[in-house]
Design an enzyme around this catalytic site. Structure first.
Site, mmCIF file in Angstrom:
data_model
loop_
_atom_site.group_PDB
_atom_site.id
_atom_site.type_symbol
_atom_site.label_atom_id
_atom_site.label_comp_id
_atom_site.label_asym_id
_atom_site.label_seq_id
_atom_site.Cartn_x
_atom_site.Cartn_y
_atom_site.Cartn_z
ATOM 1 N N ASP A 34 0.858 -1.185 0.000
ATOM 2 C CA ASP A 34 0.000 0.000 0.000
ATOM 3 C C ASP A 34 0.894 1.234 0.000
ATOM 4 O O ASP A 34 1.688 1.434 0.914
ATOM 5 C CB ASP A 34 -0.890 -0.033 1.262
ATOM 6 C CG ASP A 34 -1.865 1.132 1.312
ATOM 7 O OD1 ASP A 34 -1.945 1.890 0.327
ATOM 8 O OD2 ASP A 34 -2.548 1.269 2.344
ATOM 9 N N ASP A 50 -3.212 2.300 -5.852
ATOM 10 C CA ASP A 50 -1.952 2.268 -5.090
ATOM 11 C C ASP A 50 -1.841 1.082 -4.138
ATOM 12 O O ASP A 50 -1.098 1.129 -3.177
ATOM 13 C CB ASP A 50 -1.772 3.569 -4.318
ATOM 14 C CG ASP A 50 -2.664 3.658 -3.094
ATOM 15 O OD1 ASP A 50 -3.817 3.196 -3.171
ATOM 16 O OD2 ASP A 50 -2.210 4.160 -2.063
ATOM 17 N N GLU A 51 -2.599 0.040 -4.419
ATOM 18 C CA GLU A 51 -2.525 -1.144 -3.552
ATOM 19 C C GLU A 51 -2.520 -2.408 -4.392
ATOM 20 O O GLU A 51 -3.152 -2.470 -5.439
ATOM 21 C CB GLU A 51 -3.770 -1.231 -2.649
ATOM 22 C CG GLU A 51 -3.756 -0.313 -1.471
ATOM 23 C CD GLU A 51 -5.017 -0.471 -0.648
ATOM 24 O OE1 GLU A 51 -5.372 -1.617 -0.307
ATOM 25 O OE2 GLU A 51 -5.665 0.551 -0.369
HETATM 26 MG MG LIG Z 1 -2.376 4.035 0.100
#
Ligand SMILES: [Mg+2]
Length: 420
Positions: free
Chosen positions: A13, A107-108
């Site tokens: 993350d 973003d993960e």
């Molecule tokens: Mg994040």
């Protein structure tokens, strides 16, 4: 209870992703309290830098609220292209470490690193190497959690944020969950939390030891799932983008800069949304048979209306025609706050057949081909120069490309953008 097959799942993350991308790109923003916002008047903070978070700035705050708390806050208008480009680069880096990478948002990502120890080192070593590669490749920091499944690794990546690396072994799961509030588990939202709380269930341990039969009675089939979650059990596989379920609908929605009751203005926005939906459908070669509009009124009451048409379409005009008819059929008793258009019942269009114009049965073949060519040219220009470079004449007046990318965006394939 032990999983039959021990797996090692890694969750990555990025830290304050949008804000960190901006800070990495512009040294003037480094070490400063910044907030990423959309271009519209009623935009909210989508990401705050850690410096801003320390001063109390939170995701979802309006510009007004944020300025009140932190007058020195710098607002940065979201640049989606920058974020998606960086995201693609990060996902490529992850693929160096496992063929099983599941991007789950911009973003993960989850990685299944089971059995990679022999060639890549211990899970901890892999975690460190991924962080280093991301830092070298993008200048950004990521937090990583490693655990026996998705649920636990996702939990672990959050423990030492930012720049964290946390490994939770199977035998430590019970201790980790013992006093953890249920709402910390990914997938348990506000509604479920309060329903559980009404049953006297507050911690994961409460949840895991609660009689399954009673959970089932309260929550139906999700009851079983909840019980497993309370015990830290999660059998979901890491699925690469190719394995994932095909997208079920494509949609765009927008919160209007101010509440609107003028039908002409609303119609123009419907047209604009239909064009966005059509462009995406054409990009991914999909046709929709059902067209849905969402209207949220100023008091937040929300309605959806849908119509199924005889021939699936990806033509923006065909979509807007149905969407407009659906809106016209509504008696709008209040000003409108949000509008959304989506298509569903999707089918793949045959690239050999010109299908854009099929929404209109009375359109002759020649003009259909013309429509196709025009749409394709428009799409090409817009893909290259930004989404509103060429658009329908009626949109010019107030086209405002203020949308901030949905955090659910993933590097490949069409996505449904949910109406928030
Ligand atoms: Mg994040």
């Amino acid at each position: 209870m032990k999983n039959t097959l021990q797996r090692t799942i890694l969750h990555m993350d990025m830290d304050a992703f949008f804000a960190s991308v901006e800070q990495a790109a512009n040294p003037g923003l480094r070490d400063r309290a910044i907030a990423i916002v959309g271009a519209g008047k009623r935009t909210v903070v989508t990401t705050a830098s850690y410096e801003a978070r320390a001063l109390g700035i939170k995701t979802g705050m309006s510009r007004f609220e944020a300025t009140k708390i932190c007058p020195q806050l710098t607002f940065v208008i979201a640049n989606n292209r920058k974020y998606t480009d960086t995201s693609v680069r990060i996902m490529k880096i992850l693929e160096e470490f496992s063929p099983l990478v599941e991007p789950c948002s911009v973003d993960e990502a989850f990685l299944d690193i089971t059995g990679t120890e022999k060639c890549l080192g211990s899970p901890e070593q892999i975690g460190r190497n991924i962080k280093t590669r991301i830092k070298e490749g993008t200048g950004l920091t990521a937090s990583i959690g490693i655990g026996p499944n998705k649920l636990i690794s996702k939990l672990a990546s959050d423990i030492e944020k930012p720049d964290g690396l946390v490994i939770v072994k199977e035998e430590d799961v019970e201790a980790l969950l013992k006093d953890l509030p249920v709402n910390e588990l990914c997938g348990i939202g506000k509604k479920t939390t309060s329903a559980l709380s009404a049953l006297g269930i507050h911690t994961c341990a409460d949840l895991g030891t609660y009689p399954i039969g009673q959970l089932r009675a309260h929550f139906g089939i999700t009851g079983e799932q909840l019980s497993l979650m309370g015990r830290g059990i999660d059998t979901r596989r890491v699925m690469t983008t190719g394995e994932q379920e095909p997208v079920k609908s494509l949609g765009h929605s927008t919160t209007l800069p101010k509440d609107v009751s003028n039908m002409e203005d609303l119609a123009r926005i419907i047209l604009q949304l239909s064009e966005a939906v059509g462009a995406r459908a054409r990009r991914y070669n999909l046709n929709g048979k059902t067209i849905t509009i969402t209207i949220r009124f100023s008091d937040f009451r929300t309605i959806t209306r849908r119509k199924t048409i005889s021939t699936p379409t990806q033509d923006s005009h065909a979509i807007s025609k149905v969407a407009l008819a659906l809106m016209d059929a509504e008696r709008l008793s209040q000003p409108v706050r949000l509008l959304g258009v989506s298509i569903s019942s999707l089918s793949n269009s045959d690239p050999d057949l010109a299908q854009h114009g099929q929404g209109d049965l009375f359109q002759d073949k020649e003009s259909r081909i013309k429509t196709d060519k025009r749409l394709a040219a428009m799409d090409r220009v817009n893909r290259r120069y930004g989404s509103a470079t060429i658009t329908w004449g009626t949109l010019f007046k107030e086209y405002d490309d203020s949308g901030v990318i949905s955090p659910a965006w993933r590097p490949s394939g069409p996505r449904k953008i949910d109406v928030k």
